[in-house]
Design a protein around this motif. Structure first.
Motif, PDB file in Angstrom:
ATOM      1  N   ASN A  70       0.825  -1.215   0.000  1.00 45.96           N
ATOM      2  CA  ASN A  70       0.000   0.000   0.000  1.00 45.96           C
ATOM      3  C   ASN A  70       0.856   1.259   0.000  1.00 45.96           C
ATOM      4  N   ARG A  71       1.909   1.258   0.785  1.00 41.00           N
ATOM      5  CA  ARG A  71       2.782   2.432   0.828  1.00 41.00           C
ATOM      6  C   ARG A  71       3.532   2.600  -0.488  1.00 41.00           C
ATOM      7  N   LEU A  72       4.029   1.492  -1.039  1.00 47.06           N
ATOM      8  CA  LEU A  72       4.771   1.568  -2.301  1.00 47.06           C
ATOM      9  C   LEU A  72       3.868   1.981  -3.463  1.00 47.06           C
ATOM     10  N   ALA A  73       2.588   1.587  -3.393  1.00 43.22           N
ATOM     11  CA  ALA A  73       1.650   1.972  -4.456  1.00 43.22           C
ATOM     12  C   ALA A  73       1.528   3.485  -4.547  1.00 43.22           C
ATOM     13  N   ARG A  74       1.571   4.161  -3.399  1.00 41.84           N
ATOM     14  CA  ARG A  74       1.500   5.634  -3.419  1.00 41.84           C
ATOM     15  C   ARG A  74       2.724   6.221  -4.112  1.00 41.84           C
ATOM     16  N   TYR A  75       3.888   5.646  -3.840  1.00 47.60           N
ATOM     17  CA  TYR A  75       5.103   6.109  -4.520  1.00 47.60           C
ATOM     18  C   TYR A  75       5.010   5.849  -6.030  1.00 47.60           C
ATOM     19  N   LEU A  76       4.503   4.668  -6.374  1.00 49.97           N
ATOM     20  CA  LEU A  76       4.383   4.312  -7.790  1.00 49.97           C
ATOM     21  C   LEU A  76       3.504   5.311  -8.535  1.00 49.97           C
ATOM     22  N   TRP A  77       2.323   5.592  -8.016  1.00 51.64           N
ATOM     23  CA  TRP A  77       1.399   6.463  -8.727  1.00 51.64           C
ATOM     24  C   TRP A  77       1.820   7.929  -8.666  1.00 51.64           C
ATOM     25  N   THR A  78       2.579   8.290  -7.623  1.00 48.91           N
ATOM     26  CA  THR A  78       3.169   9.635  -7.609  1.00 48.91           C
ATOM     27  C   THR A  78       4.193   9.761  -8.729  1.00 48.91           C
ATOM     28  N   GLY A  79       4.997   8.697  -8.917  1.00 50.13           N
ATOM     29  CA  GLY A  79       5.969   8.702 -10.007  1.00 50.13           C
ATOM     30  C   GLY A  79       5.302   8.762 -11.369  1.00 50.13           C
ATOM     31  N   VAL A  80       4.200   8.017 -11.536  1.00 48.50           N
ATOM     32  CA  VAL A  80       3.454   8.042 -12.791  1.00 48.50           C
ATOM     33  C   VAL A  80       2.929   9.452 -13.063  1.00 48.50           C
TER      34      VAL A  80
END
Length: 284
Positions: free
Chosen positions: A33-43
């Motif tokens: 869940n935490r990494l997903a936020r980083y992923l979509w911020t990067g996108v």
């Protein structure tokens, strides 16, 4: 419209594929869940960077006038053509290992930089696809105005919708089209589009050369048509217009246009023969 739809479709499929691979990797991590936020911020940042590049290109084009603007647009068209060939070459080299490479890079970035590493990886991957899309679209639509520009924009939106449907179809069923076949077909069309952009850029340069004080042989090579096949297949409408937009077909080609087109396909043909036993993308 057809050009913009295909460009956005093909580039969006590749971007969505990369995002999907990273999302699947994130879902397997303990801190998903935490990494997903980083992923979509990067996108999101990758999309914003692409938008910034689009704004800078449009600003540069508007700031120039006359001959300088024509040379600028010709340069962008030629860059777009070269980028298409480079992109097809890159997919041939890395397509089969794309999933493995992305997961390996994600593991490496996560180990060194935590979530920020994943954010950076996603941002660079998306901004790469987005930047290519920006350059391709500018090269294909720089001369369009009014209703034609509106149709060009509609084609781009349609390409994005089509890309989403394509990804869903490719992931859900292999009965209709496989990843292998998708990339073979789309890369073939991309190479044809690269030829069309190369011809367009060459014609822009030719127009500037005709305004210079050059030897007569240059004017003949750039400005005189070798033949006229308009009665058989006009390049202004119908099938001929479609071929002109996607392959660089000209009913009245100059010597320069013909040499550039033949040279392009000879170079691409030689490269394809070398790659005949190479890797074809199949990121399943």
């Amino acid at each position: 419209m057809n050009q913009s739809m295909f460009i956005v479709w093909r580039e969006s499929v590749e971007a969505l594929l990369v995002i999907g691979i990273l999302q699947a990797w994130v879902s397997q991590q303990s801190q998903g869940n935490r990494l997903a936020r980083y992923l979509w911020t990067g996108v999101t940042l990758g999309v914003l960077l692409s938008g910034l590049l689009a704004a800078l290109i449009l600003f540069a084009g508007e700031a120039m006038s006359g001959s300088a603007n024509e040379w600028f647009q010709a340069a962008l068209v030629l860059i777009a053509s070269l980028l298409i060939v480079q992109m097809v070459s890159w997919m041939h080299r890395h397509g089969r290992t794309l999933k493995h490479d992305l997961r390996r890079h994600a593991d490496s970035h996560l180990a060194r930089q935590g979530g920020l590493g994943l954010l950076l990886l996603a941002m660079l991957a998306v901004s790469r696809e987005g930047s290519e899309t920006v350059v391709f679209l500018y090269g294909a639509g720089a001369r369009l105005r009014g209703p034609q520009l509106g149709l060009f924009a509609v084609g781009g939106v349609s390409g994005l919708v089509l890309a989403t449907l394509t990804i869903s179809l490719l992931h859900s069923s292999r009965r209709f089209i496989s990843w292998h076949r998708f990339f073979v077909i789309s890369e073939t069309i991309l190479l044809m589009l690269g030829a069309a952009l190369l011809v367009s850029g060459t014609e822009r340069i030719g127009g500037q050369l005709l305004a210079m004080d050059l030897p007569e042989v240059v004017y003949r090579g750039v400005g005189e048509a070798l033949w006229d096949s308009s009665e058989l297949l006009s390049d202004s409408h119908g099938l001929g217009g479609f071929l002109a937009g996607f392959t660089g077909y000209r009913a009245t080609p100059s010597c320069l246009t013909l040499l550039v087109l033949v040279g392009y396909w000879l170079a691409v043909g030689g490269w394809l023969r070398q790659r005949a036993t190479g890797k074809i993308p199949c990121p399943s």
